[in-house]
Design a protein around this motif. Structure first.
Motif, PDB file in Angstrom:
ATOM      1  N   HIS A   1       6.828 -17.928  12.781  1.00 15.35           N
ATOM      2  CA  HIS A   1       7.304 -16.781  13.567  1.00 15.35           C
ATOM      3  C   HIS A   1       7.848 -15.661  12.695  1.00 15.35           C
ATOM      4  N   MET A   2       8.055 -15.921  11.418  1.00 14.47           N
ATOM      5  CA  MET A   2       8.482 -14.867  10.500  1.00 14.47           C
ATOM      6  C   MET A   2       7.298 -14.209   9.808  1.00 14.47           C
ATOM      7  N   VAL A   3       6.104 -14.656  10.147  1.00 14.08           N
ATOM      8  CA  VAL A   3       4.874 -14.090   9.589  1.00 14.08           C
ATOM      9  C   VAL A   3       4.082 -13.345  10.654  1.00 14.08           C
ATOM     10  N   VAL A   4       3.954 -13.956  11.822  1.00 12.89           N
ATOM     11  CA  VAL A   4       3.187 -13.371  12.926  1.00 12.89           C
ATOM     12  C   VAL A   4       3.964 -13.557  14.219  1.00 12.89           C
ATOM     13  N   ASN A   5       3.539 -12.862  15.251  1.00 16.70           N
ATOM     14  CA  ASN A   5       4.091 -13.094  16.576  1.00 16.70           C
ATOM     15  C   ASN A   5       3.459 -14.357  17.153  1.00 16.70           C
ATOM     16  N   VAL A   6       4.261 -15.351  17.412  1.00 18.90           N
ATOM     17  CA  VAL A   6       3.761 -16.622  17.934  1.00 18.90           C
ATOM     18  C   VAL A   6       3.886 -16.600  19.455  1.00 18.90           C
ATOM     19  N   SER A   7       2.760 -16.451  20.114  1.00 19.36           N
ATOM     20  CA  SER A   7       2.741 -16.391  21.577  1.00 19.36           C
ATOM     21  C   SER A   7       2.997 -17.782  22.157  1.00 19.36           C
ATOM     22  N   PRO A   8       3.370 -17.875  23.438  1.00 25.69           N
ATOM     23  CA  PRO A   8       3.670 -19.187  24.044  1.00 25.69           C
ATOM     24  C   PRO A   8       2.548 -20.206  23.892  1.00 25.69           C
ATOM     25  N   GLU A   9       1.286 -19.763  23.951  1.00 20.22           N
ATOM     26  CA  GLU A   9       0.190 -20.725  23.839  1.00 20.22           C
ATOM     27  C   GLU A   9       0.032 -21.264  22.411  1.00 20.22           C
ATOM     28  N   LEU A  10       0.756 -20.662  21.460  1.00 18.01           N
ATOM     29  CA  LEU A  10       0.727 -21.143  20.078  1.00 18.01           C
ATOM     30  C   LEU A  10       2.050 -21.779  19.674  1.00 18.01           C
ATOM     31  N   SER A  11       2.910 -22.070  20.624  1.00 14.06           N
ATOM     32  CA  SER A  11       4.262 -22.530  20.322  1.00 14.06           C
ATOM     33  C   SER A  11       4.304 -23.867  19.581  1.00 14.06           C
ATOM     34  N   ALA A  12       3.242 -24.659  19.684  1.00  8.33           N
ATOM     35  CA  ALA A  12       3.225 -25.936  18.953  1.00  8.33           C
ATOM     36  C   ALA A  12       3.329 -25.730  17.446  1.00  8.33           C
ATOM     37  N   LEU A  13       2.931 -24.541  16.980  1.00 12.49           N
ATOM     38  CA  LEU A  13       3.009 -24.268  15.536  1.00 12.49           C
ATOM     39  C   LEU A  13       4.437 -24.343  15.026  1.00 12.49           C
ATOM     40  N   HIS A  14       5.409 -24.087  15.884  1.00 14.25           N
ATOM     41  CA  HIS A  14       6.813 -24.165  15.464  1.00 14.25           C
ATOM     42  C   HIS A  14       7.155 -25.569  14.977  1.00 14.25           C
ATOM     43  N   GLY A  15       6.567 -26.576  15.597  1.00 14.13           N
ATOM     44  CA  GLY A  15       6.862 -27.957  15.216  1.00 14.13           C
ATOM     45  C   GLY A  15       5.915 -28.527  14.175  1.00 14.13           C
ATOM     46  N   TRP A  16       4.823 -27.835  13.893  1.00 16.32           N
ATOM     47  CA  TRP A  16       3.839 -28.337  12.940  1.00 16.32           C
ATOM     48  C   TRP A  16       3.951 -27.712  11.551  1.00 16.32           C
ATOM     49  N   CYS A  17       4.367 -26.471  11.505  1.00 16.86           N
ATOM     50  CA  CYS A  17       4.278 -25.702  10.261  1.00 16.86           C
ATOM     51  C   CYS A  17       5.665 -25.451   9.662  1.00 16.86           C
ATOM     52  N   PRO A  18       5.722 -25.195   8.343  1.00 13.51           N
ATOM     53  CA  PRO A  18       4.570 -25.043   7.449  1.00 13.51           C
ATOM     54  C   PRO A  18       3.954 -26.386   7.065  1.00 13.51           C
ATOM     55  N   LEU A  19       2.636 -26.388   6.935  1.00 12.44           N
ATOM     56  CA  LEU A  19       1.915 -27.571   6.492  1.00 12.44           C
ATOM     57  C   LEU A  19       2.153 -27.779   4.994  1.00 12.44           C
ATOM     58  N   PRO A  20       2.055 -29.033   4.518  1.00  9.80           N
ATOM     59  CA  PRO A  20       2.455 -29.361   3.137  1.00  9.80           C
ATOM     60  C   PRO A  20       1.422 -28.981   2.073  1.00  9.80           C
ATOM     61  N   LEU A  21       1.220 -27.682   1.920  1.00  6.85           N
ATOM     62  CA  LEU A  21       0.289 -27.194   0.906  1.00  6.85           C
ATOM     63  C   LEU A  21       1.061 -26.958  -0.388  1.00  6.85           C
ATOM     64  N   GLY A  22       0.950 -27.892  -1.322  1.00  3.63           N
ATOM     65  CA  GLY A  22       1.660 -27.795  -2.601  1.00  3.63           C
ATOM     66  C   GLY A  22       0.760 -28.161  -3.757  1.00  3.63           C
ATOM     67  N   TRP A  23       1.234 -27.898  -4.963  1.00  2.20           N
ATOM     68  CA  TRP A  23       0.424 -28.148  -6.159  1.00  2.20           C
ATOM     69  C   TRP A  23       1.363 -28.476  -7.315  1.00  2.20           C
ATOM     70  N   SER A  24       1.182 -29.628  -7.929  1.00  2.00           N
ATOM     71  CA  SER A  24       2.052 -30.037  -9.032  1.00  2.00           C
ATOM     72  C   SER A  24       1.878 -29.142 -10.247  1.00  2.00           C
ATOM     73  N   HIS A  25       2.979 -28.868 -10.943  1.00  3.57           N
ATOM     74  CA  HIS A  25       2.911 -28.100 -12.178  1.00  3.57           C
ATOM     75  C   HIS A  25       1.984 -28.752 -13.188  1.00  3.57           C
ATOM     76  N   GLN A  26       1.854 -30.069 -13.138  1.00  4.78           N
ATOM     77  CA  GLN A  26       1.032 -30.779 -14.117  1.00  4.78           C
ATOM     78  C   GLN A  26      -0.461 -30.664 -13.806  1.00  4.78           C
ATOM     79  N   ASP A  27      -0.796 -30.051 -12.698  1.00  6.04           N
ATOM     80  CA  ASP A  27      -2.195 -29.797 -12.362  1.00  6.04           C
ATOM     81  C   ASP A  27      -2.537 -28.314 -12.479  1.00  6.04           C
ATOM     82  N   TYR A  28      -1.597 -27.542 -13.017  1.00  7.41           N
ATOM     83  CA  TYR A  28      -1.861 -26.120 -13.229  1.00  7.41           C
ATOM     84  C   TYR A  28      -3.046 -25.923 -14.187  1.00  7.41           C
ATOM     85  N   VAL A  29      -3.734 -24.794 -14.022  1.00  9.53           N
ATOM     86  CA  VAL A  29      -4.847 -24.467 -14.919  1.00  9.53           C
ATOM     87  C   VAL A  29      -4.633 -23.061 -15.483  1.00  9.53           C
TER      88      VAL A  29
END
Length: 398
Positions: A370-398
């Motif tokens: 909700h701090m990125v886009v307007n989350v309409s009621p039909e998208l409210s489930a995103l409040h409980g799902w996100c942010p998704l765990p998109l991460g990357w270890s420093h030891q896998d940097y290129v």
């Protein structure tokens, strides 16, 4: 092997450089020249040693050097961009990630468009070879022209000896460096690494090369009975990778590491290390949450579905259904019911269509949707799902 470059469809309104310059893949015999070139270009601001800094990807073999795409002018290297494939284990799914690194142009030919040529070429290769997504480190706007946006979650917590007073009992944990020929220790550390729900696959025979990336040192941790309980990777006051048999052992390791050195240490956590974050967050002096890098998603359904499934398995998700569109990709429908996840493309219309950059930041953080886009009621489930765990270890940097 030369490939015809495909322009990124996300860049329809951007200038696309003509592919008149031959893009080549380097060979093992080009290793010394390539390292000299990268070191020279990047050392304009500070000394660099790419072979020593990133031994996991820079090796004098045809296979490894073929990851480097280049343009020569009058027989000399003029520009290089590395595309390093990685197999990213996300729960039960394996996603193909293209790591972009070593983006460099010699000062004598800057302004000729070689960097754009090589970046567009590498994006085209990833599209052709059906990569799921791509990661790189670098200045946000510079790489936004090629479809990358800063997003994801990376957490840093600082822990000092003062924070430990009356909080964690002193324990007789010892740390010993893991050497390249210490097969027993490396086997143990590799097992711990591969047992993580989300991790980049690293071949066992070259695992040590990943652990020493960034001129860091890996350490094995043993308790008072001389039982091995985990490993960590550190340099100076920064711990970039930190894996133990369980969270109890991990938090004890952190306390022992700080006490042994008598000074503050900064611990990086992956977004899937939620239990550990809860434990360390109750003690740490400060917490900084930032993006995990610049990302570009090619297969949205597979990427979102895999990350959602991990989220459901580790902490549970509220039931819900959402549908939204992404410019240049189409509509996605996501269903979650009793922690069962389904993410699929759909021909059905979507009331909301996001630019890919908006979608990446809304779904993957680090800010809530909700701090990125307007989350309409039909998208409210995103409040409980996100942010998704998109991460990357420093030891896998290129």
């Amino acid at each position: 092997m030369n490939r015809n470059c495909r322009a990124n469809p996300l860049l329809a309104n951007q200038e696309v450089v003509a592919m008149s310059d031959e893009v080549i893949q380097l060979r093992g015999t080009d290793f010394d020249e390539c390292m000299d070139f990268l070191n020279e270009v990047f050392s304009e601001h500070a000394p660099h040693d790419f072979a020593g800094m990133l031994p996991s990807i820079y090796q004098p073999t045809d296979e490894q050097m073929a990851c480097n795409y280049a343009i020569r002018v009058d027989g000399k290297l003029a520009a290089v961009v590395g595309l390093f494939p990685a197999q990213w284990q996300v729960g039960d799914q394996v996603l193909k990630v293209g790591g972009i690194g070593g983006v460099s142009t010699h000062k004598r030919v800057r302004g000729a468009g070689y960097m754009k040529t090589l970046m567009n070429h590498c994006v085209g290769v990833m599209q052709e070879e059906q990569y799921h997504l791509s990661w790189l480190g670098g200045q946000r706007q510079r790489y936004g022209y090629f479809g990358y946006e800063t997003c994801g979650v990376s957490t840093n917590m600082s822990l000092s000896p003062t924070n430990l007073r009356h909080a964690l009992p002193e324990t007789a944990i010892t740390f010993s460096p893991i050497e390249a020929d210490d097969d027993r220790s490396l086997t143990f550390a590799h097992r711990l690494h591969t047992h993580q729900s989300v991790h980049c696959q690293r071949p066992a025979d070259v695992f040590h090369r990943f652990l020493v990336g960034g001129f860091r040192t890996p350490y094995l941790a043993r308790d008072e009975t001389d039982t091995v309980i985990g490993y960590l990777v550190a340099r100076r006051g920064e711990v970039t990778e930190w894996v133990a048999e369980d969270d109890d052992h991990a938090i004890v390791m952190a306390g022992a590491w700080v006490r042994d050195r008598g000074e503050q240490a900064n611990f990086w956590l992956m977004p899937t290390q939620t239990g550990l974050a809860q434990r360390l967050g109750a003690l740490a002096e400060s917490t900084v949450i930032r993006t995990s890098g610049n990302w570009q998603v090619f297969d949205w359904a597979a990427t979102i579905g895999a990350l959602l499934q991990v989220q459901a398995a580790e902490q549970g998700l509220p039931d819900g259904r959402v549908r939204f569109g992404i410019e240049g990709y189409g509509a996605l429908e996501i269903d979650v019911e009793n922690d069962w996840v389904c993410c699929r493309r759909t021909e059905a219309s979507a009331s909301v269509v996001w630019h890919p950059f908006e979608a990446m930041r809304a779904l993957f953080g680090p800010l809530p949707a909700h701090m990125v886009v307007n989350v309409s009621p039909e998208l409210s489930a995103l409040h409980g799902w996100c942010p998704l765990p998109l991460g990357w270890s420093h030891q896998d940097y290129v």
